[in-house]
Design an enzyme around this catalytic site. Structure first.
Site, short mmCIF file in Angstrom:
data_model
loop_
_atom_site.label_atom_id
_atom_site.label_comp_id
_atom_site.label_asym_id
_atom_site.label_seq_id
_atom_site.Cartn_x
_atom_site.Cartn_y
_atom_site.Cartn_z
CE LYS A 252 -4.33 -1.51 2.07
NZ LYS A 252 -5.29 -0.65 0.97
NE ARG A 253 7.25 0.14 1.11
CZ ARG A 253 7.47 -1.07 1.15
NH1 ARG A 253 6.55 -1.67 2.10
NH2 ARG A 253 8.24 -2.08 0.66
#
Length: 470
Positions: free
Chosen positions: A238-239
């Site tokens: 997700k980063r």
């Protein structure tokens, strides 16, 4: 499936077999796409099989998330969705066959006993003897000699020494078949000819091949795709931005652009073409051209590609996809005003890279100016009121009131005032939209219409004058 029952197919049978543990992540979407392209490009068959033996996580809602993502990507399937859990009787029947033939046996060995055996045999794989009893697992006999060779369409032959592999547990003590056994049985009985999946499954493949061998069934060919990394070289998460298909949809991407971009994550054409329609992808895709190195998912590149796809849409189609996006986001009234929306889309098409970027650009046509205090403070300096009053005279008098005429007259005003174009145009933009970002200022003023543009500029001037007196 027994060898004499194996039916060789003239066209490929591939399968996409996700575990429904949540939203379909981008790596899974690429796997689905590659299987779909392989099937569609060869006249083959795509089987959708849901690996739902983890009943706690495999909820109907999670299954629907998978189906929803595939439908949005416009990846259809020919058979399924088939439930692996519902095939449990088939799996148990094959276990019974292997027990009867002596290829498998019951064993009550504990984890500690298995580790002790390995230590005593210099790290060789565990080999047990039949020990029936309460809680006994079922193990498949693994040969002591030779290798199990994965014939990989991407990596070539990948070899695993049999002596290093434990006798494979194929069913737990409660009789539940394990993943590698169930997958092999399903692939055999569904006559899957090619398995295209991520290379995190490569270590599972020799185990599944041993099951095929024990069954006397012809194994499929395998293609293990490189994993996806972010631009920093680390495993995609997700980063790095969107991590799932649903997040891409919410981000305003077009399915066709996502298909194009995902296809290029590991694969490429002979001539390095970047922009490919779906029919071109189907025609040109080849699993043998997928590389071995980790592929880099870069959302900035996806945004660029999506912008290209959006700009190349016919205007009528562009209006429809924007309208659908507006309805999802709660702007149904704007979506319904097709005449004004068409004007708005014609202005925004060259500027927006995603569907979510369109509304901020066209909102001024449907709603009063937004209140962006930062934009106001940045642009509306002490001299702004004078410039806007001069522009207001032009807005009232210009004839015809259209973008080319407005451009000619306002350009002349910039020259007469001796200011930079941005000093006038940004003040006009904030006055009529509330922000410093909009389509071209001349198109913006023309689309808004003389009456509304004049009212908004007058209102901005009044606010500026009131502020200077305070």
């Amino acid at each position: 499936m027994r060898a004499d029952q194996q039916v060789m197919n003239q066209t490929p049978r591939v399968r996409f077999a996700p575990s429904p543990t949540g939203a379909l992540h981008i790596g899974g979407a690429r796997t689905a796409l590659y299987n779909w392209l392989r099937a569609r490009g060869s006249g083959g068959t795509l089987v959708l099989r849901i690996e739902d033996t983890d009943r706690e996580r495999s909820t109907p809602e999670n299954v629907e998330q998978i189906l929803d993502a595939l439908r949005w990507l416009e990846l259809d399937w020919d058979e399924g969705p088939l439930s692996q859990a519902e095939r449990a009787d088939n799996h148990r029947a094959r276990i019974d066959e292997l027990l009867e033939s002596g290829r498998a046996y019951y064993d009550t060995a504990t984890g500690d006993e298995v580790r002790a055996w390995r230590d005593a045999h210099e790290g060789a794989g565990y080999r047990g003897e039949p020990r029936p009893g309460e809680g006994a697992a079922v193990r498949l006999r693994v040969p002591d000699e030779g290798e199990t060779v994965v014939d990989d369409l991407i990596r070539g032959d990948v070899r695993f020494e049999n002596r290093l592999q434990d006798d494979l547990v194929i069913a737990r003590g409660d009789g539940t078949p394990l993943y590698n056994f169930a997958v092999a049985i399903d692939d055999a009985e569904m006559q899957i000819s090619e398995v295209i999946r991520g290379d995190d499954h490569l270590s599972n493949t020799p185990k599944q091949l041993l099951v095929f061998e024990a069954l006397g069934a012809e194994p499929p060919r395998y293609a293990h795709l490189p994993l996806l990394h972010g631009p920093d070289g680390k495993k995609l998460s997700k980063r790095h931005g969107a991590a799932s298909v649903q997040e891409l949809r919410e981000g305003g991407y077009l399915p066709a652009a996502v298909r194009n971009y995902l296809a290029l994550l590991g694969w490429g054409t002979e001539d390095d073409t970047t922009i490919l329609s779906t029919p071109e992808l189907i025609e040109r895709f080849s699993i043998e051209r997928v590389g071995r190195a980790a592929a880099i998912f870069d959302e900035k590149k996806l945004r660029w590609l999506n912008g290209r796809f959006m700009r190349e849409l016919p205007l009528d189609e562009y209006v429809e996809v924007v309208a659908a996006e507006l309805e999802r986001d709660g702007h149904a009234e704007a979506a319904a005003d097709r005449e004004r929306l068409r004007i708005a889309c014609a202005m925004a098409q060259e500027k927006a890279q995603t569907l979510t970027e369109v509304w901020p650009l066209i909102r001024f046509l449907f709603e009063p100016p937004v209140e962006d205090e930062r934009a106001w403070a940045k642009v509306m300096d002490e001299a702004a009121a004078e410039r806007l009053e001069a522009a207001l005279e032009i807005l009232r008098a210009v004839d015809p009131y259209d973008a080319p005429t407005l451009e000619r007259e306002l350009t002349g005003l910039v020259e007469r005032l001796g200011v930079k174009p941005g000093q006038l145009y940004q003040a006009l933009r904030v006055a009529v939209t509330g922000t410093t970002v909009s389509p071209g200022i001349f198109d913006t003023l023309a689309a808004l219409g003389r009456e509304e543009a004049v009212l908004r500029v007058q209102s901005a001037i009044s606010r500026l004058r009131a502020g200077s007196r305070a």
